[in-house]
Design an enzyme around this catalytic site. Structure first.
Site, PDB file in Angstrom:
ATOM      1  N   MET A  86       1.258  -1.128   0.588  1.00 33.17           N
ATOM      2  CA  MET A  86      -0.379   0.002   0.007  1.00 33.17           C
ATOM      3  C   MET A  86       0.954   1.534  -0.350  1.00 33.17           C
ATOM      4  O   MET A  86       1.985   1.094   0.356  1.00 33.17           O
ATOM      5  CB  MET A  86      -0.917   0.206   0.993  1.00 33.17           C
ATOM      6  CG  MET A  86      -2.112   0.985   0.711  1.00 33.17           C
ATOM      7  SD  MET A  86      -3.182   0.992  -0.466  1.00 33.17           S
ATOM      8  CE  MET A  86      -4.327  -0.760  -0.287  1.00 33.17           C
ATOM      9  N   CYS A  87       0.339   2.031  -0.647  1.00 26.86           N
ATOM     10  CA  CYS A  87       1.358   3.421  -0.623  1.00 26.86           C
ATOM     11  C   CYS A  87       0.532   4.882  -0.204  1.00 26.86           C
ATOM     12  O   CYS A  87      -1.257   4.687   0.422  1.00 26.86           O
ATOM     13  CB  CYS A  87       1.360   3.209  -2.404  1.00 26.86           C
ATOM     14  SG  CYS A  87       2.476   2.396  -2.566  1.00 26.86           S
ATOM     15  N   ARG A  88       0.952   5.384  -0.388  1.00 24.63           N
ATOM     16  CA  ARG A  88       0.486   7.455   0.121  1.00 24.63           C
ATOM     17  C   ARG A  88       0.608   8.176  -1.587  1.00 24.63           C
ATOM     18  O   ARG A  88       1.324   8.129  -1.707  1.00 24.63           O
ATOM     19  CB  ARG A  88       0.075   7.888   1.132  1.00 24.63           C
ATOM     20  CG  ARG A  88      -0.078   6.773   2.948  1.00 24.63           C
ATOM     21  CD  ARG A  88      -1.135   7.177   2.816  1.00 24.63           C
ATOM     22  NE  ARG A  88      -1.911   6.170   2.295  1.00 24.63           N
ATOM     23  CZ  ARG A  88      -3.353   5.585   2.457  1.00 24.63           C
ATOM     24  NH1 ARG A  88      -4.002   6.766   3.144  1.00 24.63           N
ATOM     25  NH2 ARG A  88      -4.095   5.003   1.661  1.00 24.63           N
TER      26      ARG A  88
END
Length: 263
Positions: free
Chosen positions: A1-3
């Site tokens: 997951m990332c931002r």
């Protein structure tokens, strides 16, 4: 997951958007407030930005955590732009691609990022390979799900689709092949922003100075941040933001029972 985060508006230093806010993308690399999957985004980062008079953006990407890169701190302090896209990465699976796997991915004037994961990668994507030009597959920057999703989007863009249409059709196609995938996509061409909310958080802020920010989560506590509903396409130009629901291929209609004949 990332931002990730994209910005269009008055020119300002990169750090004013990415480092200085109390809950900036920089801080989200180790302390995100709304991330649903994963905890630390330390597997790489990147920023792409546009300079006046040049439609092709510059990029700065690294394989390590953003907080460990002193060169980025200097760059963010002095480089100014009116349009950018940046991301911090939490790898879904281990890989050896290094900074090549860090968003933003780029082609021509486009910058792209994927916040999420393709379920069943890579086997689930085998049915979609035949629809991608071989030269695009051989030119993938990295061997991960995000790079492949970008390849699908890019094929549509090169075929004449607008950014929003390319993102929407790709999300539906990937979700149909790999149900349960998280497909928050974000891109810009320096003049507009397109994004999808599909399985994780997405927010936007239209600022009084005419700027627009689209991000995985708010970088401050400004009450004007608006959350984008899940299964939605966002298109932003200037301070105009349009939200369009996306059809989930897993939603099936149950046929109505046949009517009883009249007697």
């Amino acid at each position: 997951m990332c931002r990730h985060l994209a910005y269009l508006g008055p020119e300002e230093p990169l750090g004013r958007l990415l480092v200085e806010p109390p809950h900036s993308l920089y801080r989200q690399s180790w302390a995100p407030r709304r991330q649903r999957y994963g905890t630390v985004n330390a597997d790489g980062f990147g920023v792409g930005w546009y300079a006046d008079g040049d439609p092709v953006p510059a990029r700065y990407r690294r394989a390590g955590p953003i907080w460990a890169d002193l060169s980025f701190a200097d760059l963010a302090r002095v480089v100014r732009s009116s349009a950018l896209l940046a991301a911090v990465r939490d790898a879904t699976v281990a890989g050896a691609d290094g900074e090549a796997a860090a968003a933003p991915f780029a082609a021509g004037a486009w910058l792209f990022s994927h916040n999420g994961a393709v379920k069943g990668w890579p086997g689930s994507m085998a049915p979609l390979v035949s629809g991608v030009p071989p030269e695009d597959l051989l030119s993938m920057e990295a061997r991960n799900d995000s790079a492949f999703v970008w390849t699908l989007v890019l094929a549509r863009l090169r075929g004449g689709d607008e950014m929003g249409q390319a993102l929407a059709d790709t999300v539906v196609e990937v979700a149909e092949a790999a149900p349960g995938s998280r497909l928050n996509l974000l891109m810009t061409d320096g003049e507009s922003i397109a994004a999808t909310a599909w399985g994780d958080t997405l927010w936007y802020l239209t600022r009084p100075d005419g700027g627009t920010v689209v991000a995985s989560e708010p970088y401050d506590d400004d009450p004007h941040w608006q959350e984008v509903p899940d299964r939605t396409l966002l298109a932003a130009s200037g301070t105009d933001v349009l939200l369009t629901p996306l059809k989930d291929p897993s939603d099936t209609l149950v046929p109505a029972p046949p009517k009883e004949p009249r007697t």
